[in-house]
Design an enzyme around this catalytic site. Structure first.
Site, PDB file in Angstrom:
ATOM      1  N   HIS A 240       0.830  -1.212   0.000  1.00 53.74           N
ATOM      2  CA  HIS A 240       0.000   0.000   0.000  1.00 53.74           C
ATOM      3  C   HIS A 240       0.868   1.267   0.000  1.00 53.74           C
ATOM      4  O   HIS A 240       0.561   2.232   0.690  1.00 53.74           O
ATOM      5  CB  HIS A 240      -0.936   0.015   1.220  1.00 53.74           C
ATOM      6  CG  HIS A 240      -2.042  -1.005   1.148  1.00 53.74           C
ATOM      7  ND1 HIS A 240      -3.263  -0.740   0.557  1.00 53.74           N
ATOM      8  CD2 HIS A 240      -2.102  -2.276   1.594  1.00 53.74           C
ATOM      9  CE1 HIS A 240      -4.038  -1.830   0.650  1.00 53.74           C
ATOM     10  NE2 HIS A 240      -3.354  -2.775   1.266  1.00 53.74           N
TER      11      HIS A 240
ATOM     12  N   ASP B  94      -0.797  -4.978   5.858  1.00 55.78           N
ATOM     13  CA  ASP B  94      -1.834  -5.785   5.205  1.00 55.78           C
ATOM     14  C   ASP B  94      -1.578  -5.938   3.703  1.00 55.78           C
ATOM     15  O   ASP B  94      -0.948  -5.090   3.072  1.00 55.78           O
ATOM     16  CB  ASP B  94      -3.220  -5.153   5.433  1.00 55.78           C
ATOM     17  CG  ASP B  94      -3.295  -3.738   4.905  1.00 55.78           C
ATOM     18  OD1 ASP B  94      -2.295  -2.993   5.045  1.00 55.78           O
ATOM     19  OD2 ASP B  94      -4.348  -3.352   4.355  1.00 55.78           O
ATOM     20  N   GLU B  95      -2.092  -7.029   3.177  1.00 54.81           N
ATOM     21  CA  GLU B  95      -2.263  -7.217   1.729  1.00 54.81           C
ATOM     22  C   GLU B  95      -1.009  -6.938   0.898  1.00 54.81           C
ATOM     23  O   GLU B  95      -1.045  -6.183  -0.057  1.00 54.81           O
ATOM     24  CB  GLU B  95      -3.402  -6.316   1.220  1.00 54.81           C
ATOM     25  CG  GLU B  95      -4.737  -6.689   1.802  1.00 54.81           C
ATOM     26  CD  GLU B  95      -5.845  -5.764   1.349  1.00 54.81           C
ATOM     27  OE1 GLU B  95      -6.879  -6.279   0.921  1.00 54.81           O
ATOM     28  OE2 GLU B  95      -5.689  -4.521   1.434  1.00 54.81           O
ATOM     29  N   VAL B  96       0.085  -7.578   1.273  1.00 54.96           N
ATOM     30  CA  VAL B  96       1.293  -7.458   0.452  1.00 54.96           C
ATOM     31  C   VAL B  96       1.345  -8.724  -0.391  1.00 54.96           C
ATOM     32  O   VAL B  96       1.761  -9.769   0.066  1.00 54.96           O
ATOM     33  CB  VAL B  96       2.543  -7.329   1.337  1.00 54.96           C
ATOM     34  CG1 VAL B  96       3.735  -6.903   0.478  1.00 54.96           C
ATOM     35  CG2 VAL B  96       2.303  -6.308   2.444  1.00 54.96           C
TER      36      VAL B  96
END
Ligand code: ACM
Length: 525
Positions: free
Chosen positions: A268, A331-333
């Site tokens: 992100h 988050d969300e890598v």
């Protein structure tokens, strides 16, 4: 005495008293009880800010100024605001310990433990508001505000009642995404006011993402200069200056709300890579990104610039923000091997710990060994296996619950709702309310759950009306999950109490959703 006393979240003890109400009159005086305190300057007494709030609240409702006094006038009808001794040795709340308590010791035993406990006793001949800390007093002021009744003849009264109260969880929060759509300082103050009104004590600000970087940091001026002008879809953006940031922190603190800032790494991060090309292997800035895909951007452990960047931005953030916690995201890598992810999360955590702060991270950090003890792991995607949370908690982590299917308030209320997303399902009032935090992750050690935090992501939310439409009424329900004892929670009872809140939101001019699961029209009596 009406049947419904509309206090939300439900207090530990609320006993209506069968007696006449307290009536606010021209003689009403708010007295700061300074007994027992070495007070040279009463205005500096730690109970004074809450007393000012009470005088302001009653005065505004009654339409005339209400006097503040530092000595008891000795006549019936006063509102006494008092700090009791017996402050706990260490804060149970997320942040600095409460201010030192002062007082004369009377009645301290009747308060529940904890530095947020408070008591409000209302009778025809006066009101008493007691707590151990200024935060406790602020909770009492909020309860008083919810009890207040403005009568059609212009009179203002408070029903006779005894409230003794303390929260279930120390961390009761809202995570707000100001990156996808910027939230201006005035709009943010409305949201903070709502947090205070529902005794939520943490505002977690998601300050950075692929689309934008929203806080000006002295060591990295290009971040907001190059990466804050827009929001998703090309909507207008913005950023917080250091002065804005101080204003936000002060406004929140006065309402018992602490700010937990988040810089999201190691994914992100496109806004950072757009501002600083050195964060990319080819050395060139990436393009601005204003879509709503996730998972494509990432830092690189093997670039020296990455480590300097992490030390700079988390150092600035810690220096600019009082309070115990800094959120590192995580988050969300989706494009990184687990070993590199772990090294980068540890680097961010080390930068936070170097400033004496406790690390908070989204649930993916549960897989990283070697995080500092006490790290807070924030559950968000509740489709996952509980085992990593249990293992992390057994290593000393604390668990913050933000299950998407319950408290992601950017989820649509139903399939036809115009705003919001639906990857975690639809979240109606009942979904946000009817769940038990201690049963959410089976196998956690006792005491591992630090609290509950709602989340509001802003991919589709562009205005203050959009934000409050998603927050209300669900935020009040989540606040009750986080504050109230399980035996005090009942959906039918909540909806009866919320009726008066709908009228209050209308009086404030806030947009909100008349959920069909609520009861919004007061019965005609
Ligand atoms: C998240 O919703 N990606 C934390």
């Amino acid at each position: 005495m009406p049947d419904v006393v509309p206090v939300v979240p439900a207090p530990l003890v609320l006993e209506p008293v069968d007696a006449p109400p307290y009536v606010v009159s021209a003689a009403t005086t708010v007295v700061v009880a300074t007994t027992g305190a070495a007070v040279d300057d009463p205005a500096a007494h730690p109970a004074t800010p809450a007393a000012v709030l009470v005088a302001d609240l009653l005065g505004r409702a009654a339409g005339h100024a209400v006097r503040l006094a530092f000595e008891d006038p000795g006549v019936p009808g006063a509102v006494h605001v008092r700090l009791l001794p017996d402050a706990p040795a260490a804060s149970t709340g997320p942040g600095a310990p409460g201010a030192g308590a002062v007082g004369d010791g009377r009645d301290a035993d009747a308060l529940p433990p904890g530095d947020e406990a408070y008591r409000v006793v209302v009778a025809a001949d006066g009101v008493r508001l007691d707590a151990r800390t200024p935060e406790g007093l602020v909770h009492g002021v909020v309860t008083l505000r919810q009890l207040l009744r403005e009568l059609p003849d212009g009179g203002v009264e408070v029903p006779a009642v005894r409230v003794v109260d303390a929260p279930r969880y120390a961390w009761r929060g809202l995570s707000l995404d100001v990156a996808r759509h910027f939230v201006s300082v005035p709009d943010l103050k409305v949201v903070i006011g709502l947090l205070g009104h529902y005794k939520l004590n943490v505002l977690h600000l998601h300050l950075t993402d692929d689309q934008a970087w929203r806080l000006d940091l002295p060591s990295r001026p290009e971040l907001v200069r190059r990466s804050s002008a827009h929001s998703v879809g090309g909507d207008p953006g913005g950023h917080y200056s250091a002065a804005d940031w101080d204003e936000i922190l002060t406004f929140a603190q006065a309402r018992g709300v602490r700010v937990v800032p988040e810089i999201d790494v190691p994914g992100h991060v496109n806004a950072a890579q757009h501002a600083y090309g050195e964060l990319n292997p080819d050395g060139r800035p990436t393009d601005e990104y204003l879509g709503i895909e996730v998972g494509f951007s990432r830092l690189h452990d093997d670039l020296p610039a990455t480590h300097a960047f992490l030390a700079d931005v988390f150092g600035d953030l810690a220096r600019m923000t009082p309070g115990a916690y800094v959120h590192v995201g995580g988050d969300e890598v989706l494009t990184m091997a687990p070993e590199e992810y772990a090294r980068l999360v540890r680097a961010a955590a080390d930068a936070v710990a170097a400033h004496g702060r406790t690390v908070v991270g989204w649930q993916e950090v549960a897989h990283v060994d070697g995080l500092p003890p006490g790290t807070v792991v924030q559950l968000w995607d509740d489709r996952v296996d509980p085992a990593p949370f249990v293992a992390a908690a057994e290593r000393g982590a604390r668990i913050l619950l933000s299950p998407g299917s319950r408290v992601y308030l950017d989820m649509k209320y139903d399939a036809d709702f115009p705003l919001g997303l639906e990857w975690a399902g639809h979240v109606e009032l009942r979904d946000a309310y009817a769940w038990e935090p201690e049963e959410f992750l089976p196998g956690l050690p006792e005491g591992a759950v630090i609290g509950v935090e709602a989340a509001l992501w802003t991919e589709t939310l562009r205005t203050l009306d959009d934000l409050t439409t998603m927050l209300l009424p669900r935020l009040a329900a989540v606040a009750e999950v986080a504050w109230s004892a399980p035996e005090r929670r009942d959906l039918a009872d909540l909806t009866r109490r919320l009726t008066a809140h709908g009228a209050y939101w209308d009086r404030l001019g806030l947009a909100w959703y008349r959920s069909p699961q609520g009861v919004w029209d007061a019965p005609v009596s």
